[in-house]
Design a protein around this motif. Structure first.
Motif, PDB file in Angstrom:
ATOM      1  N   CYS A   1       0.842  -1.193   0.000  1.00 26.98           N
ATOM      2  CA  CYS A   1       0.000   0.000   0.000  1.00 26.98           C
ATOM      3  C   CYS A   1       0.880   1.246   0.000  1.00 26.98           C
ATOM      4  CB  CYS A   1      -0.911   0.005   1.231  1.00 26.98           C
ATOM      5  SG  CYS A   1      -2.073  -1.387   1.269  1.00 26.98           S
ATOM      6  N   ASP A   2       0.256   2.401  -0.204  1.00 25.28           N
ATOM      7  CA  ASP A   2       1.021   3.640  -0.157  1.00 25.28           C
ATOM      8  C   ASP A   2       1.237   4.062   1.290  1.00 25.28           C
ATOM      9  OD1 ASP A   2      -1.336   4.751   0.767  1.00 25.28           O
ATOM     10  OD2 ASP A   2      -1.803   5.794  -1.102  1.00 25.28           O
ATOM     11  N   GLY A   3       1.813   5.247   1.491  1.00 28.70           N
ATOM     12  CA  GLY A   3       2.140   5.709   2.831  1.00 28.70           C
ATOM     13  C   GLY A   3       0.940   5.888   3.732  1.00 28.70           C
ATOM     14  N   ASN A   4      -0.240   6.051   3.127  1.00 25.34           N
ATOM     15  CA  ASN A   4      -1.463   6.229   3.912  1.00 25.34           C
ATOM     16  C   ASN A   4      -2.234   4.928   4.098  1.00 25.34           C
ATOM     17  OD1 ASN A   4      -1.052   9.055   4.101  1.00 25.34           O
ATOM     18  ND2 ASN A   4      -1.886   9.302   2.025  1.00 25.34           N
ATOM     19  N   GLY A   5      -1.632   3.832   3.662  1.00 28.43           N
ATOM     20  CA  GLY A   5      -2.299   2.550   3.807  1.00 28.43           C
ATOM     21  C   GLY A   5      -3.316   2.250   2.726  1.00 28.43           C
ATOM     22  N   ALA A   6      -3.388   3.098   1.696  1.00 26.45           N
ATOM     23  CA  ALA A   6      -4.341   2.892   0.604  1.00 26.45           C
ATOM     24  C   ALA A   6      -3.725   1.984  -0.458  1.00 26.45           C
ATOM     25  CB  ALA A   6      -4.725   4.230  -0.018  1.00 26.45           C
ATOM     26  N   PRO A   7      -4.537   1.164  -1.108  1.00 29.42           N
ATOM     27  CA  PRO A   7      -4.008   0.276  -2.149  1.00 29.42           C
ATOM     28  C   PRO A   7      -3.480   1.067  -3.341  1.00 29.42           C
ATOM     29  CG  PRO A   7      -6.409   0.241  -2.132  1.00 29.42           C
ATOM     30  CD  PRO A   7      -5.994   1.007  -0.919  1.00 29.42           C
ATOM     31  N   THR A   8      -2.479   0.523  -4.002  1.00 26.01           N
ATOM     32  CA  THR A   8      -1.897   1.160  -5.183  1.00 26.01           C
ATOM     33  C   THR A   8      -1.947   0.195  -6.358  1.00 26.01           C
ATOM     34  OG1 THR A   8       0.323   0.388  -4.582  1.00 26.01           O
ATOM     35  CG2 THR A   8      -0.336   2.569  -3.805  1.00 26.01           C
ATOM     36  N   LEU A   9      -1.849   0.745  -7.556  1.00 20.34           N
ATOM     37  CA  LEU A   9      -1.884  -0.083  -8.755  1.00 20.34           C
ATOM     38  C   LEU A   9      -0.549  -0.780  -8.977  1.00 20.34           C
ATOM     39  CD1 LEU A   9      -3.794   2.181 -11.303  1.00 20.34           C
ATOM     40  CD2 LEU A   9      -4.657   0.149 -10.133  1.00 20.34           C
ATOM     41  N   ARG A  10      -0.627  -1.969  -9.517  1.00 17.04           N
ATOM     42  CA  ARG A  10       0.564  -2.725  -9.863  1.00 17.04           C
ATOM     43  C   ARG A  10       1.292  -2.042 -11.023  1.00 17.04           C
ATOM     44  NH1 ARG A  10       1.654  -8.000  -8.749  1.00 17.04           N
ATOM     45  NH2 ARG A  10      -0.487  -8.291  -8.002  1.00 17.04           N
ATOM     46  N   ALA A  11       2.605  -2.165 -11.069  1.00 14.80           N
ATOM     47  CA  ALA A  11       3.389  -1.613 -12.176  1.00 14.80           C
ATOM     48  C   ALA A  11       2.879  -2.173 -13.500  1.00 14.80           C
ATOM     49  CB  ALA A  11       4.866  -1.958 -11.991  1.00 14.80           C
ATOM     50  N   GLY A  12       2.748  -1.315 -14.482  1.00 19.38           N
ATOM     51  CA  GLY A  12       2.278  -1.740 -15.796  1.00 19.38           C
ATOM     52  C   GLY A  12       0.790  -1.579 -16.002  1.00 19.38           C
ATOM     53  N   ALA A  13       0.049  -1.208 -14.936  1.00 20.86           N
ATOM     54  CA  ALA A  13      -1.409  -1.086 -15.067  1.00 20.86           C
ATOM     55  C   ALA A  13      -1.790   0.025 -16.037  1.00 20.86           C
ATOM     56  CB  ALA A  13      -2.038  -0.846 -13.697  1.00 20.86           C
TER      57      ALA A  13
ATOM     58  N   PHE B   1      -4.064  -0.369 -19.377  1.00 22.19           N
ATOM     59  CA  PHE B   1      -5.323   0.350 -19.573  1.00 22.19           C
ATOM     60  C   PHE B   1      -5.311   1.129 -20.882  1.00 22.19           C
ATOM     61  CE2 PHE B   1      -5.818   0.498 -14.701  1.00 22.19           C
ATOM     62  CZ  PHE B   1      -6.483  -0.716 -14.718  1.00 22.19           C
ATOM     63  N   ARG B   2      -4.183   1.780 -21.189  1.00 27.71           N
ATOM     64  CA  ARG B   2      -4.096   2.530 -22.447  1.00 27.71           C
ATOM     65  C   ARG B   2      -4.238   1.602 -23.645  1.00 27.71           C
ATOM     66  NH1 ARG B   2       0.288   5.163 -19.913  1.00 27.71           N
ATOM     67  NH2 ARG B   2       1.746   3.924 -21.153  1.00 27.71           N
ATOM     68  N   ALA B   3      -3.630   0.424 -23.548  1.00 28.91           N
ATOM     69  CA  ALA B   3      -3.682  -0.529 -24.660  1.00 28.91           C
ATOM     70  C   ALA B   3      -5.090  -1.065 -24.875  1.00 28.91           C
ATOM     71  CB  ALA B   3      -2.716  -1.681 -24.403  1.00 28.91           C
ATOM     72  N   LEU B   4      -5.846  -1.221 -23.797  1.00 28.85           N
ATOM     73  CA  LEU B   4      -7.161  -1.850 -23.884  1.00 28.85           C
ATOM     74  C   LEU B   4      -8.299  -0.862 -24.099  1.00 28.85           C
ATOM     75  CD1 LEU B   4      -6.916  -4.471 -20.982  1.00 28.85           C
ATOM     76  CD2 LEU B   4      -6.587  -4.868 -23.431  1.00 28.85           C
ATOM     77  N   GLN B   5      -8.092   0.403 -23.732  1.00 30.43           N
ATOM     78  CA  GLN B   5      -9.208   1.344 -23.679  1.00 30.43           C
ATOM     79  C   GLN B   5      -9.964   1.438 -24.997  1.00 30.43           C
ATOM     80  OE1 GLN B   5      -8.138   5.336 -22.564  1.00 30.43           O
ATOM     81  NE2 GLN B   5     -10.249   5.919 -22.116  1.00 30.43           N
ATOM     82  N   PHE B   6      -9.248   1.534 -26.111  1.00 31.43           N
ATOM     83  CA  PHE B   6      -9.901   1.662 -27.420  1.00 31.43           C
ATOM     84  C   PHE B   6      -9.546   0.484 -28.321  1.00 31.43           C
ATOM     85  CE2 PHE B   6      -9.144   6.005 -25.827  1.00 31.43           C
ATOM     86  CZ  PHE B   6     -10.459   6.440 -25.743  1.00 31.43           C
ATOM     87  N   SER B   7      -9.359  -0.694 -27.715  1.00 27.25           N
ATOM     88  CA  SER B   7      -8.909  -1.866 -28.465  1.00 27.25           C
ATOM     89  C   SER B   7     -10.033  -2.556 -29.222  1.00 27.25           C
ATOM     90  CB  SER B   7      -8.277  -2.876 -27.502  1.00 27.25           C
ATOM     91  OG  SER B   7      -9.255  -3.354 -26.581  1.00 27.25           O
ATOM     92  N   GLN B   8     -11.287  -2.116 -29.012  1.00 34.43           N
ATOM     93  CA  GLN B   8     -12.481  -2.722 -29.594  1.00 34.43           C
ATOM     94  C   GLN B   8     -12.792  -4.087 -28.990  1.00 34.43           C
ATOM     95  OE1 GLN B   8     -12.597  -2.468 -33.897  1.00 34.43           O
ATOM     96  NE2 GLN B   8     -11.788  -0.388 -33.899  1.00 34.43           N
TER      97      GLN B   8
END
Length: 504
Positions: free
Chosen positions: A19-31, A35-42
């Motif tokens: 988690c980050d410094g505040n204990g909140a979850p963070t995204l995995r590297a490469g996310a 997302f950019r690859a999939l967003q308009f992938s049809q």
């Protein structure tokens, strides 16, 4: 139909273990890359993280894969046209969920984000170690069911440019209708491994330039990012890859001076009694304090006002730092990076009045009616759009006077001074003349996809090419016309390359 038509990403693969410094979850590297690859992938996509679903316009099913029956019911309602062509992606720790999905038998395959442990690998799963590998795996799965004519295009460019193309439907991950699959290259993965799956490389190498040193007689000395440099070094080992376009072919477009010299050859296209097409009058300047600058400007037919541009045309931020000058005094304190290429903004209406008076003040000149014609060459097809350009001379003078008669300094990508509206329309341009020039440029530059800008000089009707660029966005052309032409240009270039390779 076959192949992967829909994708379900379990939240477990998107969240990092820490988690980050505040204990909140963070995204995995490469996310973000994924997302950019999939967003308009049809592809139909489900992201089980509600927040990211909103950002990237994905569907969101607030149901755990553990509740499989409920989830499948929701899927059948949302995607009634998709049955078994769904790929589930979940974490290797979710063994029970994985087994339930296998028993269900409704999915084409399962990808498992492997943490490097001693997980027993199931034969029906496709294992990846990084999220960046998912588009590559999707490509492999779709190639298994694609036609023999299908072409895989790997592309690399900065994220904002990728998004601009993708949101217009230019980069489908799988297109049965057009036999094209577009795969974003990741510099975080093995370049040779990715090239094994790719038929065509579409690149905007100038997005990855760190520095440029120009030499008029030699190839420029370019420093690329590590990723682009690795791609450039690796490509010769993969001769099956068709590159759009070869790095050597784009080098002239980096150098405004080389382009200006090239445009001198347009004179061969002109005919007596018809409109002419040409490049702008120009002069290379090494020093703004050159005592003979006035004579050199006069000899080069560069009258005032004129526009000053860095010789480096793209790839570095300073390439877009420009100025419009109105007198010789303007040059002395100019901050446009040297060396520069000075071009005429407007030219005198009579030959005998061309040049500068003894004070270096601008004399009579003719405007181009604040109109810019943008031409786009996509393979064999040529399109154009009409846009507003810099204001007429009287407006420029007022802007200069309001600025204490100083040069008008601007960034051509952000603060280019433009008129309120253009005064010319399609009726003013000689399309046959410009298309002949487009074909001439295609042959001289050996580029597949490029653009150039034309202004029409009032009085003479000369069509003046003021800029040439590689792999433009061509977003001024309707997507339903431009995107199919874009795809066709890629396919034709690939087929042309294949024929060349197959010849004895």
């Amino acid at each position: 139909m076959g192949g992967v038509r829909a994708l379900i990403l379990d939240a477990s693969i998107l969240l990092a273990d820490d988690c980050d410094g505040n204990g909140a979850p963070t995204l995995r590297a490469g996310a973000d890359f994924l997302f950019r690859a999939l967003q308009f992938s049809q592809l139909r996509k489900v992201n089980l993280l509600e927040k990211m679903s909103e950002v990237y316009s994905f569907d969101c099913f607030k149901v755990s894969i553990s509740a499989l029956e409920v989830l499948m019911n929701e899927i059948s309602v949302a995607w009634d046209d998709i049955r078994k062509d769904i790929l589930f992606v979940l974490h290797s720790k979710k063994v029970d969920d994985f087994l339930k999905l296998c028993e269900r038998g409704v999915l084409l395959s399962i990808l498992d984000v492997d943490t490097g442990g001693d997980t027993n690998k199931h034969p029906s799963a496709h294992y990846i170690e990084k999220l960046e590998e998912l588009p590559l795996t999707l490509c492999r799965l779709n190639k298994k069911v694609a036609s023999k004519e299908a072409i895989t295009v790997g592309y690399c460019m900065k994220p904002s440019r990728q998004a601009d193309f993708a949101k217009r439907g230019a980069f489908p991950l799988c297109s049965v209708q057009h036999d094209l699959m577009f795969l974003p290259l990741s510099y975080d993965l093995s370049i040779p491994l990715q090239l094994q799956e790719i038929d065509v490389i579409l690149h905007k190498a100038t997005d990855d330039i760190l520095s440029v040193e120009l030499n008029l007689s030699l190839a420029p000395k370019i420093t690329y990012t590590n990723g682009m440099e690795e791609l450039r070094r690796t490509l010769p080992d993969h001769p099956h890859c068709c590159v759009i376009d070869p790095f050597n072919n784009i080098y002239p477009v980096l150098d405004r001076l080389k382009i200006q010299y090239l445009l001198l050859g347009l004179e061969d296209l002109n005919k007596e009694g018809f409109s002419k097409i040409r490049g702008a009058h120009f002069l290379k300047v090494e020093s703004y304090n050159d005592p003979s600058l006035s004579d050199k400007l006069l000899e080069a037919k560069v009258s005032l006002p004129s526009i000053v541009k860095p010789q480096v045309a793209c790839g570095v931020s300073s390439a877009h730092s420009m100025a419009i000058v109105f007198s010789l005094e303007d040059y002395k304190e100019l901050q446009v990076p040297l060396p520069t290429v000075i071009q005429v903004v407007d030219v005198s209406s009579s030959e005998e009045n061309k040049g500068l008076d003894e004070k270096g003040d601008p004399q009579e000149y003719v405007d181009h009616s604040s109109t810019l014609f943008k031409f786009y060459v996509l393979g064999e097809k040529v399109f154009h759009a009409v846009k507003k350009s810099t204001p007429n001379g009287d407006v420029l003078m007022k802007l200069s006077q309001a600025n204490q008669l100083k040069p008008l300094v601007f960034d051509s990508l952000k603060s280019l001074p433009t008129a309120e509206k253009n005064q010319y329309g399609d009726e003013a341009v000689d399309l046959e003349l410009v298309k002949n020039a487009a074909n001439w440029l295609r042959e001289k530059l050996d580029l597949t996809i490029f653009g150039f800008d034309v202004v029409i000089q009032e009085g003479t009707g000369d069509h003046v090419i003021v800029d040439v660029n590689y792999l433009p966005s061509f977003k001024e052309v309707s997507d339903d016309v431009a995107i199919p032409a874009f795809w066709e240009a890629i396919k034709n270039k690939f087929r042309e390359r294949q024929q060349t390779i197959s010849q004895p």
